[in-house]
Structure formats: structure tokens, C-alpha cells
Write an enzyme that holds these catalytic residues in place. Structure first.
Site, PDB file in Angstrom:
ATOM      1  N   HIS A   1      -8.296 -52.976 -75.806  1.00  0.00           N
ATOM      2  CA  HIS A   1      -8.295 -54.303 -75.200  1.00  0.00           C
ATOM      3  C   HIS A   1      -7.294 -54.404 -74.062  1.00  0.00           C
ATOM      4  CE1 HIS A   1     -10.975 -55.699 -78.376  1.00  0.00           C
ATOM      5  NE2 HIS A   1     -10.328 -54.787 -79.094  1.00  0.00           N
TER       6      HIS A   1
ATOM      7  N   LYS B   1      20.719 -34.973 -65.838  1.00  0.00           N
ATOM      8  CA  LYS B   1      21.839 -34.952 -66.797  1.00  0.00           C
ATOM      9  C   LYS B   1      23.132 -34.585 -66.083  1.00  0.00           C
ATOM     10  CE  LYS B   1      20.995 -33.425 -71.353  1.00  0.00           C
ATOM     11  NZ  LYS B   1      20.472 -32.446 -72.321  1.00  0.00           N
TER      12      LYS B   1
ATOM     13  N   GLU C   1       7.352 -32.728 -70.661  1.00  0.00           N
ATOM     14  CA  GLU C   1       8.525 -31.893 -70.380  1.00  0.00           C
ATOM     15  C   GLU C   1       8.160 -30.403 -70.374  1.00  0.00           C
ATOM     16  OE1 GLU C   1      11.908 -32.382 -73.057  1.00  0.00           O
ATOM     17  OE2 GLU C   1      13.266 -32.438 -71.361  1.00  0.00           O
TER      18      GLU C   1
END
Ligand code: G6P
Length: 429
Positions: free
Chosen positions: A291, A402, A270
């Protein structure tokens, strides 16, 4: 916090960073540091976060949590208003259980609330703006659940918010204890403040040690990357990004730092992801992700640097002797020794493939070490933002979404909401 950038050099990584580049970059680091210092002294927006080891008030935080008697803490927030507390709670050995409600998946919220003894639970609702829909919605649901369970939520709720906003009004209306979000500190830089420290204080964590760890990094800030671990990390990551290493896989070799990698992802993404630059933070955990993800980092596209974090000292567990022939090498060793061997093997395997990594070492994963790590990465990020020449403390892309969501929910007229209706469809079913 000690940083080893040896495996980012061009003698190891292709492409890597030459010593001459580092020398040149150091001049820019000096200029950036001067800007950072000026911002810090003036408590300018964003830079003020670097003053938190001095300005945070542990006594006020302790006084706010003292009246609360609980076994479980429910932190209600999102992004920077949740990840700091989650990191602190998951890293330190606290004597309360901490849950974070930072999503509005109804099944999860319901399940979590149903699983808690609400009469022994406290809520810490955190929103800098005091207007974030997810946080306020979850809080309304949680407080209703307390009402339904016959629990007086006003007795068990602590608020951290800005000077104004819906949450501030709510705190005033119900006379709730409220802490201020420090001025000039964006959410993702607020871990060392009233945003995340109440969780530690409530659970008996060593808040002073956290701040002391942060202070030791603050004291190391100087005009040279060769003398400042945080800047060495920020400048080298920047130089690697400029050379095409556009992914930064944060890989702590300590289970309790798994959430720290999540916190780092928000900080790095951000803050630095703007104007076409930045680095994609990937969350990894050593040795588990050796892994899985490691295959990609060593042999996939040449775009990923790896940040390997470990403590020098950790509580250990011996591996019992065994008479199974192929396993005898493990007997008498320890899990910590195995984890360290895996750390070094991963680092060497990346180097052998010409892939860059940076080693970050802490003395221990404790409150002091976490304070160093949080502050160090914040300073590294701010330095990298200066080098990229981007507005580190803004997040216009997040705010776009938003506004679109708010418009859809009928929370006002927002042009961005129209983009949802204009979605391109190519359906296959
Ligand atoms: O603390 P709040 O105002 O509720 O904000 C919570 C989060 O909201 C936004 O999405 C911002 O981009 C984040 O940086 C912030 O941490």
C-alpha cells in the site's frame, strides 16, 4: 529454502534473464563455487563465514550466558555487530526482551536506558574491532547508568570481541566473560556466531536448530545454480543488476522478518556496493508496503527487482463471519490466507508489468528457517560478489567516513576530516 526465479526470466520480465544466459552463467557459477570452496577450506577472510554452521560452538555460548539472570538484554553494537542479534531476537519467540543500542542519538539512548529495569537487564557489548566509537560510547553510557542505579555492571555484562583492542582490554581489566569473534568472519557475515547467538541462547531460543538450518543450506552448495538455491538467488540477482535492475527490494511476508530485511540491507549494500556496481537494497514488508512502495516497484523507473519471502506454513487466525454485505468474502477466511493471497497477487502484478521478482520460500519462520535464510543469503551474496569481481569482504567507503568522524572528534590526524572543512555551501534561508 526454495528459490523460484521464474519471474526473472525474459518471458516475464523486460529485460529479463534468458535460459541461455542462465546456462552460460552456470559455468561462471562453477568457477566461483570452486573459489568459494577453496576459501572455505582454507578459512580465508570472509569465506570462513560459510564454515560457521560447523565451527560455531553452541555449548561455549550457552556456558557464557548461563550465569546471567535477566529479563532484558541490551545488545550494544552497530552494523554487523547488532543487526544479526536484532534479527534473531525479532524473528524467534524468546523469553526475554531484547533491545539493540546501535545508534548514538542521545535522546534515544537516554529514553531506552530510562525505560529499563537495569537490575534485571544484561548487556551484551559486541565489537569485532573493539574500537568502534558508537559502540564504546554507548557502552560507557549504559555502564554508568547501571552504576547510578546501584547495579554492578561487571556482573551483568558479556563481551564479544576480537583478540585485541579496547574492548578486549576492558574485558580483561574487569574480568568480564568474553567470547571471541570468530577469525576471518566480517561483522555482516557473523550472525551465526558468538555475535548474535548469545541473544538466542539467553532467551531460550533453539540455537542448535538455527545452526542446523544453516547447515542444510551449506550442504546444498554445489557448482551449479540449478542445484543450489542460494546460488540461484545470487546469480539471478547479479544477472538482473547487469540488466539495469539496480534496486533489490527485500519484501518478507512475515512481520517477524522485518528486521531480517534490515540485516539483508547491510549484507547486500556493504558487500556488493563497490567499484560502481552493486544493488541498492530497499527494505519492504508485505502486505504493508503493497500500500505504499509497490506503486514505485511496479510503475516507477524500470530499476527495481523485488524479493518476495514467505513461509509455507504459519500459525493462522480465522476472520470472523460478518453480515456486512461487501465483506462477506472475508468471513470464514483467515488472516494467513489473506496474506498469502496478497503475496501471490503482488507477484502476479509485478509480472504483469514486466517487472522481475524472485520468490523465496521457507517451510516455517522458526529457528531452522531463519538459519536457512541467513546462511542462504550470505552464500548468495558471496557468489554475487564473485560474479561482480569485487572485494566482497571489504568496506573502504564506510571506513573513509569513520576516519573523517574520528579526526573531527580529535581521535587522531586523519586526512579525511579535512573534507568536512572543505564542504561546499550554497545556503538558502
Ligand atoms: O564490530 P565492529 O568492529 O564494532 O564493527 C561494526 C561495524 O563497523 C563498520 O562500520 C563496518 O563497516 C561494519 O561492517 C561493522 O559491522
Amino acid at each position: 529454502m526454495e528459490i523460484d526465479i521464474g519471474n526473472a526470466l525474459d518471458s516475464v520480465a523486460t529485460p529479463g534473464v534468458s535460459r541461455a544466459t542462465l546456462e552460460r552463467l552456470d559455468g561462471r557459477v562453477a568457477d566461483a563455487h570452486a573459489r568459494i570452496e577453496a576459501g572455505l577450506d582454507g578459512r580465508d577472510h570472509g569465506y570462513a563465514a560459510l564454515a560457521l554452521p560447523e565451527t560455531a560452538d553452541p555449548d561455549a555460548i550457552q556456558a557464557a550466558v548461563d550465569p546471567i539472570d535477566c529479563e532484558t538484554l541490551l545488545v550494544v553494537g552497530i552494523g554487523g555487530s547488532a543487526l544479526g542479534a536484532a534479527t534473531v531476537a525479532d524473528t524467534l519467540d524468546l523469553d526475554i526482551e531484547v533491545h539493540t543500542l546501535d545508534n548514538v542519538d542521545p535522546a534515544h539512548t537516554r529514553e531506552l536506558l530510562d525505560s529499563l529495569d537495569l537490575s534485571r537487564t544484561a548487556i551484551h557489548v559486541v565489537s569485532r574491532s573493539g574500537t568502534t566509537a558508537e559502540t564504546l560510547a554507548n557502552f560507557l553510557v549504559a555502564r554508568e547508568a547501571m552504576d547510578a542505579a546501584g547495579v554492578d555492571w561487571t556482573e551483568r555484562t558479556l563481551v564479544t570481541t576480537g583478540q585485541a583492542g579496547n574492548l578486549r582490554n576492558l574485558a580483561e581489566r574487569h574480568d568480564l566473560p568474553a567470547l571471541d569473534v570468530p577469525t576471518g568472519v566480517p561483522g555482516r557475515f557473523s550472525a551465526l556466531s558468538t555475535v548474535a547467538l548469545p541473544a538466542a541462547a539467553l532467551g531460550g531460543g533453539d540455537v542448535e536448530a538455527l545452526l542446523a538450518g544453516a547447515r542444510s543450506e551449506a550442504e546444498s552448495l554445489s557448482g551449479s545454480l540449478f542445484e543450489t538455491p542460494a546460488y540461484a538467488y545470487g546469480a539471478t540477482s547479479y544477472a538482473l543488476a547487469q540488466r539495469g535492475w539496480r534496486v533489490n527490494a527485500m519484501m518478507p511476508y512475515a512481520e517477524s522478518l522485518e528486521t531480517f530485511a534490515e540485516w539483508f540491507a547491510q549484507l547486500w549494500a556493504e558487500s556488493l556496493g563497490k567499484e560502481g556496481v552493486g544493488q541498492l537494497p530497499a527494505r519492504a514488508l508485505g502486505a504493508t508496503d503493497q500500500h505504499s512502495q509497490l506503486q514505485l516497484y511496479r510503475a516507477g523507473p524500470r530499476n527495481a527487482m523485488v524479493t518476495l519471502v514467505r513461509p509455507r506454513d504459519r500459525p493462522d487466525l480465522p476472520i470472523p463471519e460478518t453480515d456486512l454485505e461487501g465483506l462477506s468474502y472475508l468471513g470464514g477466511a483467515s488472516l494467513g490466507g489473506l496474506l498469502d493471497a496478497e503475496f501471490e497477487a503482488t507477484e502476479a502484478s509485478l509480472a504483469a508489468a514486466g517487472r522481475p521478482s524472485i520468490r523465496v520460500e521457507l517451510e516455517r519462520v522458526d529457528a531452522h528457517g531463519l538459519g536457512e535464510l541467513l546462511y542462504g543469503m550470505e552464500a548468495a551474496c558471496i557468489l554475487a560478489g564473485e560474479l561482480f569481481s569485487i572485494p566482497t569482504f571489504e568496506q573502504p567507503a564506510v571506513e573513509w567516513g569513520k576516519r573523517a568522524a574520528r579526526g573531527l572528534l580529535g581521535g587522531g590526524e586523519f586526512e579525511e576530516a579535512r573534507a568536512v572543512e572543505e564542504k561546499t555551501r550554497l545556503l538558502i534561508d
